[in-house]
Design a protein around this motif. Structure first.
Motif, PDB file in Angstrom:
ATOM      1  N   SER A   1     -32.323  12.767 -51.140  1.00  0.00           N
ATOM      2  CA  SER A   1     -31.076  12.900 -51.914  1.00  0.00           C
ATOM      3  C   SER A   1     -30.042  13.656 -51.090  1.00  0.00           C
ATOM      4  CB  SER A   1     -31.305  13.679 -53.199  1.00  0.00           C
ATOM      5  OG  SER A   1     -32.238  13.042 -53.992  1.00  0.00           O
ATOM      6  N   LEU A   2     -30.490  14.752 -50.473  1.00  0.00           N
ATOM      7  CA  LEU A   2     -29.552  15.587 -49.719  1.00  0.00           C
ATOM      8  C   LEU A   2     -29.061  14.866 -48.459  1.00  0.00           C
ATOM      9  CD1 LEU A   2     -28.375  18.430 -50.107  1.00  0.00           C
ATOM     10  CD2 LEU A   2     -29.978  19.226 -48.387  1.00  0.00           C
ATOM     11  N   ILE A   3     -29.984  14.182 -47.787  1.00  0.00           N
ATOM     12  CA  ILE A   3     -29.601  13.456 -46.559  1.00  0.00           C
ATOM     13  C   ILE A   3     -28.540  12.408 -46.888  1.00  0.00           C
ATOM     14  CG2 ILE A   3     -30.440  11.812 -44.810  1.00  0.00           C
ATOM     15  CD1 ILE A   3     -33.134  13.363 -44.898  1.00  0.00           C
ATOM     16  N   SER A   4     -28.796  11.626 -47.923  1.00  0.00           N
ATOM     17  CA  SER A   4     -27.825  10.566 -48.237  1.00  0.00           C
ATOM     18  C   SER A   4     -26.515  11.155 -48.761  1.00  0.00           C
ATOM     19  CB  SER A   4     -28.401   9.555 -49.222  1.00  0.00           C
ATOM     20  OG  SER A   4     -28.733  10.211 -50.388  1.00  0.00           O
ATOM     21  N   SER A   5     -26.608  12.331 -49.412  1.00  0.00           N
ATOM     22  CA  SER A   5     -25.385  12.974 -49.896  1.00  0.00           C
ATOM     23  C   SER A   5     -24.469  13.304 -48.726  1.00  0.00           C
ATOM     24  CB  SER A   5     -25.720  14.259 -50.640  1.00  0.00           C
ATOM     25  OG  SER A   5     -26.463  13.964 -51.794  1.00  0.00           O
ATOM     26  N   TYR A   6     -25.025  13.913 -47.693  1.00  0.00           N
ATOM     27  CA  TYR A   6     -24.201  14.213 -46.519  1.00  0.00           C
ATOM     28  C   TYR A   6     -23.750  12.918 -45.853  1.00  0.00           C
ATOM     29  CZ  TYR A   6     -24.620  19.227 -46.792  1.00  0.00           C
ATOM     30  OH  TYR A   6     -24.486  20.533 -47.205  1.00  0.00           O
ATOM     31  N   GLY A   7     -24.617  11.934 -45.876  1.00  0.00           N
ATOM     32  CA  GLY A   7     -24.281  10.645 -45.256  1.00  0.00           C
ATOM     33  C   GLY A   7     -23.054  10.000 -45.861  1.00  0.00           C
ATOM     34  N   ILE A   8     -23.008   9.920 -47.188  1.00  0.00           N
ATOM     35  CA  ILE A   8     -21.863   9.229 -47.816  1.00  0.00           C
ATOM     36  C   ILE A   8     -20.564  10.013 -47.654  1.00  0.00           C
ATOM     37  CG2 ILE A   8     -23.099   7.770 -49.466  1.00  0.00           C
ATOM     38  CD1 ILE A   8     -22.525   9.867 -51.613  1.00  0.00           C
ATOM     39  N   HIS A   9     -20.692  11.314 -47.346  1.00  0.00           N
ATOM     40  CA  HIS A   9     -19.475  12.088 -47.112  1.00  0.00           C
ATOM     41  C   HIS A   9     -19.071  12.073 -45.637  1.00  0.00           C
ATOM     42  CE1 HIS A   9     -18.547  13.820 -51.041  1.00  0.00           C
ATOM     43  NE2 HIS A   9     -19.828  13.665 -51.279  1.00  0.00           N
ATOM     44  N   GLY A  10     -19.837  11.354 -44.844  1.00  0.00           N
ATOM     45  CA  GLY A  10     -19.452  11.192 -43.436  1.00  0.00           C
ATOM     46  C   GLY A  10     -19.994  12.260 -42.504  1.00  0.00           C
ATOM     47  N   TYR A  11     -20.870  13.150 -43.016  1.00  0.00           N
ATOM     48  CA  TYR A  11     -21.418  14.213 -42.162  1.00  0.00           C
ATOM     49  C   TYR A  11     -22.738  13.758 -41.535  1.00  0.00           C
ATOM     50  CZ  TYR A  11     -17.987  17.117 -44.548  1.00  0.00           C
ATOM     51  OH  TYR A  11     -16.820  17.618 -45.050  1.00  0.00           O
ATOM     52  N   GLY A  12     -22.622  12.903 -40.532  1.00  0.00           N
ATOM     53  CA  GLY A  12     -23.807  12.314 -39.912  1.00  0.00           C
ATOM     54  C   GLY A  12     -24.701  13.337 -39.231  1.00  0.00           C
ATOM     55  N   ARG A  13     -24.083  14.245 -38.464  1.00  0.00           N
ATOM     56  CA  ARG A  13     -24.904  15.213 -37.713  1.00  0.00           C
ATOM     57  C   ARG A  13     -25.657  16.146 -38.661  1.00  0.00           C
ATOM     58  NH1 ARG A  13     -24.033  14.159 -32.634  1.00  0.00           N
ATOM     59  NH2 ARG A  13     -21.981  13.356 -32.069  1.00  0.00           N
ATOM     60  N   LYS A  14     -24.980  16.530 -39.735  1.00  0.00           N
ATOM     61  CA  LYS A  14     -25.620  17.409 -40.722  1.00  0.00           C
ATOM     62  C   LYS A  14     -26.812  16.663 -41.366  1.00  0.00           C
ATOM     63  CE  LYS A  14     -25.889  20.869 -43.677  1.00  0.00           C
ATOM     64  NZ  LYS A  14     -26.315  22.198 -43.357  1.00  0.00           N
ATOM     65  N   ALA A  15     -26.611  15.373 -41.626  1.00  0.00           N
ATOM     66  CA  ALA A  15     -27.698  14.584 -42.226  1.00  0.00           C
ATOM     67  C   ALA A  15     -28.898  14.550 -41.279  1.00  0.00           C
ATOM     68  CB  ALA A  15     -27.216  13.168 -42.534  1.00  0.00           C
ATOM     69  N   ILE A  16     -28.632  14.410 -39.982  1.00  0.00           N
ATOM     70  CA  ILE A  16     -29.738  14.389 -39.005  1.00  0.00           C
ATOM     71  C   ILE A  16     -30.428  15.760 -38.979  1.00  0.00           C
ATOM     72  CG2 ILE A  16     -30.327  14.149 -36.561  1.00  0.00           C
ATOM     73  CD1 ILE A  16     -28.010  12.155 -36.312  1.00  0.00           C
ATOM     74  N   GLN A  17     -29.633  16.811 -39.081  1.00  0.00           N
ATOM     75  CA  GLN A  17     -30.207  18.160 -39.089  1.00  0.00           C
ATOM     76  C   GLN A  17     -31.129  18.355 -40.294  1.00  0.00           C
ATOM     77  OE1 GLN A  17     -30.114  20.448 -36.618  1.00  0.00           O
ATOM     78  NE2 GLN A  17     -31.677  21.372 -37.964  1.00  0.00           N
ATOM     79  N   ILE A  18     -30.674  17.846 -41.452  1.00  0.00           N
ATOM     80  CA  ILE A  18     -31.510  17.980 -42.661  1.00  0.00           C
ATOM     81  C   ILE A  18     -32.805  17.177 -42.497  1.00  0.00           C
ATOM     82  CG2 ILE A  18     -31.598  17.556 -45.161  1.00  0.00           C
ATOM     83  CD1 ILE A  18     -28.485  17.885 -45.048  1.00  0.00           C
ATOM     84  N   PHE A  19     -32.676  16.011 -41.871  1.00  0.00           N
ATOM     85  CA  PHE A  19     -33.852  15.179 -41.582  1.00  0.00           C
ATOM     86  C   PHE A  19     -34.865  15.991 -40.758  1.00  0.00           C
ATOM     87  CE2 PHE A  19     -35.874  12.333 -38.446  1.00  0.00           C
ATOM     88  CZ  PHE A  19     -36.546  11.467 -39.288  1.00  0.00           C
ATOM     89  N   LYS A  20     -34.355  16.709 -39.751  1.00  0.00           N
ATOM     90  CA  LYS A  20     -35.247  17.516 -38.908  1.00  0.00           C
ATOM     91  C   LYS A  20     -35.837  18.684 -39.706  1.00  0.00           C
ATOM     92  CE  LYS A  20     -33.019  16.400 -34.517  1.00  0.00           C
ATOM     93  NZ  LYS A  20     -31.963  16.833 -33.581  1.00  0.00           N
ATOM     94  N   ASP A  21     -34.992  19.323 -40.534  1.00  0.00           N
ATOM     95  CA  ASP A  21     -35.479  20.440 -41.360  1.00  0.00           C
ATOM     96  C   ASP A  21     -36.604  19.973 -42.280  1.00  0.00           C
ATOM     97  OD1 ASP A  21     -33.526  21.961 -40.233  1.00  0.00           O
ATOM     98  OD2 ASP A  21     -32.180  21.944 -41.973  1.00  0.00           O
ATOM     99  N   MET A  22     -36.415  18.788 -42.790  1.00  0.00           N
ATOM    100  CA  MET A  22     -37.407  18.236 -43.715  1.00  0.00           C
ATOM    101  C   MET A  22     -38.759  18.121 -43.013  1.00  0.00           C
ATOM    102  SD  MET A  22     -37.161  14.394 -45.182  1.00  0.00           S
ATOM    103  CE  MET A  22     -38.608  13.517 -45.635  1.00  0.00           C
ATOM    104  N   ILE A  23     -38.730  17.602 -41.794  1.00  0.00           N
ATOM    105  CA  ILE A  23     -39.988  17.438 -41.056  1.00  0.00           C
ATOM    106  C   ILE A  23     -40.575  18.804 -40.712  1.00  0.00           C
ATOM    107  CG2 ILE A  23     -40.984  16.574 -38.892  1.00  0.00           C
ATOM    108  CD1 ILE A  23     -38.909  14.255 -39.157  1.00  0.00           C
ATOM    109  N   SER A  24     -39.712  19.744 -40.318  1.00  0.00           N
ATOM    110  CA  SER A  24     -40.278  21.055 -39.968  1.00  0.00           C
ATOM    111  C   SER A  24     -40.766  21.803 -41.204  1.00  0.00           C
ATOM    112  CB  SER A  24     -39.288  21.891 -39.159  1.00  0.00           C
ATOM    113  OG  SER A  24     -38.081  21.971 -39.826  1.00  0.00           O
ATOM    114  N   ASN A  25     -40.350  21.355 -42.382  1.00  0.00           N
ATOM    115  CA  ASN A  25     -40.871  21.943 -43.619  1.00  0.00           C
ATOM    116  C   ASN A  25     -42.148  21.238 -44.074  1.00  0.00           C
ATOM    117  OD1 ASN A  25     -39.248  24.130 -45.256  1.00  0.00           O
ATOM    118  ND2 ASN A  25     -37.783  22.958 -44.045  1.00  0.00           N
TER     119      ASN A  25
END
Length: 659
Positions: free
Chosen positions: A358-382
DNA sequence: TTAGGGTTAG
């Protein structure tokens, strides 16, 4: 801990042979007394010992040891077999299930209808529908439980037509009457069919049977009917069934609300929800209801109503339920309030893959691609593993932000690092990513080299990119396939006509429009929504019956004149109608999004953010006009189109004109 | 013995 004779200490064998090949075993069974048990469970010669032991092992979750006892005398009882079967389901072990089944057949219990029912359920749960069907076929004494079990199994597996064939056989030659369970399963089969044949007519027939048999007061059947009509898009039929239900419960209300949401009727969904909370004290909304209602708010950017519903969720203590919270994050983001969505996410005690998605796509639709990738990485490290939707979300985020290199790396990592094969949706994301970035040749190469047959989503993504970059040749190639794959999708014809129009190929524009007319297809009208003082107003393109029509039109004409003085040229090329230039300008000015913006300007105070959502992609003219208005009247305007968000501030859009 | 509604996506 178990001392078995050498020949019985091996692991249970894995049976892959068909059940029809099972034959009674001739080998003598060792008596239970030959088993050494230590230390807590005592051994006696009581014939119930083996059953007690197996049952106890099943309850402890020790299926392997329980199976080792099977070859010993005496035969297990029906209840023991039942526990073994349930244990196989719990362990998700088809091989153990087959082993139990084999013993059961050898012991002469193969015709026990109770056990046949359990076996059918087991094979259904273990995704082995062929084995479930074989059990049914081999059972001669078919009670209603056996029939219902096979209906359920086939419906869950998507074999709708088989359900109907058997349903007819049961009615005509078995002497067994359908009960309330039969009808729910058979109705489920209507929407769960692998066949492309519409089973709506069958569903209506079952509806008639249900009424004829006097089941109109059965809440389960009636709710299933509401859901069936919902899935076929028959909203009116669903609401008729719902309205006539003599008794309703929270599930029936939720099914009807979900029906409206699924069928793009968010206003009705919200109306029914408020009716449920205010007038219906017997069925309080629960977490499932809330998920649908939040989706309705998100669909029409009803932020104020969304906040009220958030309050309701807190009051009712539904804020610990993960699906509710994930949908809440999405609701805020889709209403333009990404920061509140992030706050909701931060405050969650637990998070699952859906919350992260939900959070990744939220940043995605607002155009924050790098932040979405960062959340993707955080998710894996969690420690949360990504799923297929995670990749769709993060690839989509890259696409919106033009992060081609990063997106391609993520696509490759899917298989390499996460052991997932890309699906049609993932290929569509990749094609979109490359195509939007004007790497159309590369996108076309991806389509060519796909390991699965490219479907409409992939070709559609390619066509969308051709529209952005006006590539006629490739668009024609994509459409050739799209017209075969989805001949009734008007959107593809409209896109092609748009591309021809952009290329000033008027003859071709005319030809595509004639094709549309000949097929009696209609372009989906543009529609925009705006919420003002907790009420949502919708606007249709070029519709004189819109709210405050005259004032809105007058304001737009005034703004248009100002804009022209500052160099704005209406992009009349995108109007497909064969009209005079002036008339085309009028059409452009009547686009639903401009009407909603003007309505917002008239009805909100200075400094208030204007939030609008639109059902289609924002057109180039609306985009440049909104940029102008944001500067001219000094207002922040947030528009969500079908793909993403545009934050207009001081004449600039957050998408950087890349959408 | 068996049943009905909902999570994230482009």
């Amino acid at each position: 801990m178990w001392g078995f004779p050498a020949s019985h200490t091996a692991q249970p064998p894995t049976f892959t042979a068909h059940l029809s090949n099972f034959s009674p075993r001739n080998s003598p069974k060792p008596p239970i007394s030959s088993i050494t048990i230590k230390p807590s469970i005592s051994t006696t010669k009581d014939t119930n010992d083996k059953n007690k032991l197996i049952q106890s092992l099943c309850k402890q979750g020790n299926l392997r040891q329980a199976l080792k006892l099977l070859p010993h005398e005496p035969n297990p009882t029906q209840h023991t077999y039942e526990l073994l079967i349930l244990s196989c389901i719990r362990h998700e072990s088809l091989s153990c299930g087959l082993q139990v089944h084999r013993h059961l057949v050898d012991d002469g219990s193969g015709q026990d209808p109770f056990l046949a029912t359990k076996l059918i359920n087991m094979y259904s749960e273990l995704d082995s529908i062929d084995d479930a069907r074989k059990v049914f076929d081999k059972t001669r004494n078919r009670t209603i439980y056996v029939w219902n079990a096979v209906f359920r199994a086939l419906a869950l597996a998507g074999h709708g037509m088989d359900v109907f064939e058997l349903y007819c056989r049961m009615n005509w030659s078995s002497g067994i009457e359908s009960d309330r369970f039969t009808y729910t399963y058979v109705l489920k089969a209507c929407v769960a069919s692998e066949s492309s044949i519409s089973l709506l007519r069958k569903g209506k027939e079952i509806h008639a049977h249900v009424l004829r048999r006097g089941f109109e007061a059965c809440v389960h059947i009636m709710t299933t009917l509401v859901d069936m009509y919902a899935r076929f898009g028959c909203v009116l039929n669903a609401s008729c069934v719902f309205d006539e239900m003599p008794m309703k419960n929270v599930v029936s209300w939720s099914a009807m609300i979900a029906c409206y949401v699924k069928n793009e009727r968010p206003f009705e969904a919200l109306e029914l929800f408020w009716e449920m909370t205010l007038e219906n004290r017997d069925s309080l909304p629960n977490s499932v209801t809330m998920v649908s209602v939040l989706q309705a708010c998100a669909a029409i950017v009803a932020l104020e109503q969304g906040k009220l519903i958030h309050g309701y969720i807190l009051r009712r203590g539904l804020d610990s339920i993960l699906p509710v919270m994930s949908t809440l994050v999405t609701m805020y983001a889709r209403c333009g309030k990404l920061e509140i969505g992030q706050r909701v996410f931060d405050q969650m005690d637990k998070r699952d893959v859906v919350s992260w998605n939900s959070l990744i796509s939220s940043y995605g639709i607002h155009g924050y691609g790098r932040k979405a990738i960062q959340i993707f990485k955080d998710m894996i490290s969690n420690g949360v593993s990504p799923n297929e939707i995670t990749f769709i979300s993060v690839l989509g985020a890259c696409s919106h932000a033009g992060l081609v290199v990063e997106g391609k790396m993520l696509f490759d990592s899917m298989c390499r690092e996460h052991g997932m094969y890309p699906s049609m949706e993932h290929y569509a994301c990749l094609v979109d990513l490359l195509g939007r970035a004007n790497r159309l040749d590369e996108a076309a190469k991806v389509v060519e080299d796909m390991r699965i047959e490219p479907g409409s989503k992939v070709w559609g993504a390619l066509l969308g990119s051709c529209k952005i970059h006006c590539n006629v040749g490739l668009a024609e190639r994509a459409c050739k396939r799209l017209f075969e794959l989805e001949p009734r999708n008007a959107g593809n014809y409209v896109l092609l006509a748009d591309i021809y129009s952009e290329a000033k190929m008027w003859g071709e524009v005319k030809r595509v429009k004639q094709l549309l007319e000949a097929k009696k297809l209609q372009k989906v009208p543009g529609c925009s929504w705006i919420e003002v003082r907790k009420k949502v107003y919708s606007f249709l393109s070029v519709d004189e019956f819109n709210h405050q029509s005259e004032q809105v039109h007058a304001l737009l004409v005034k703004l248009s004149t100002e804009m022209k003085d500052r160099g704005y040229v209406p992009q009349t090329g995108i109007v497909l109608y064969d009209l005079e230039e002036e008339e085309k300008e009028r059409v452009l000015l009547g686009h639903s999004e401009k009407l909603a913006v003007a309505f917002g300007l008239i009805n909100t105070n200075n400094g208030e953010v204007i939030r609008i959502s639109k059902n289609l992609r924002l057109c180039e003219d609306c985009h440049s006009v909104t940029k102008f208005i944001s500067k001219f009247v000094n207002r922040e305007i947030v528009v969500r189109d079908v793909n993403r968000f545009h934050h207009f501030r001081d004449g600039v859009c957050s998408c950087g004109d890349y959408w």
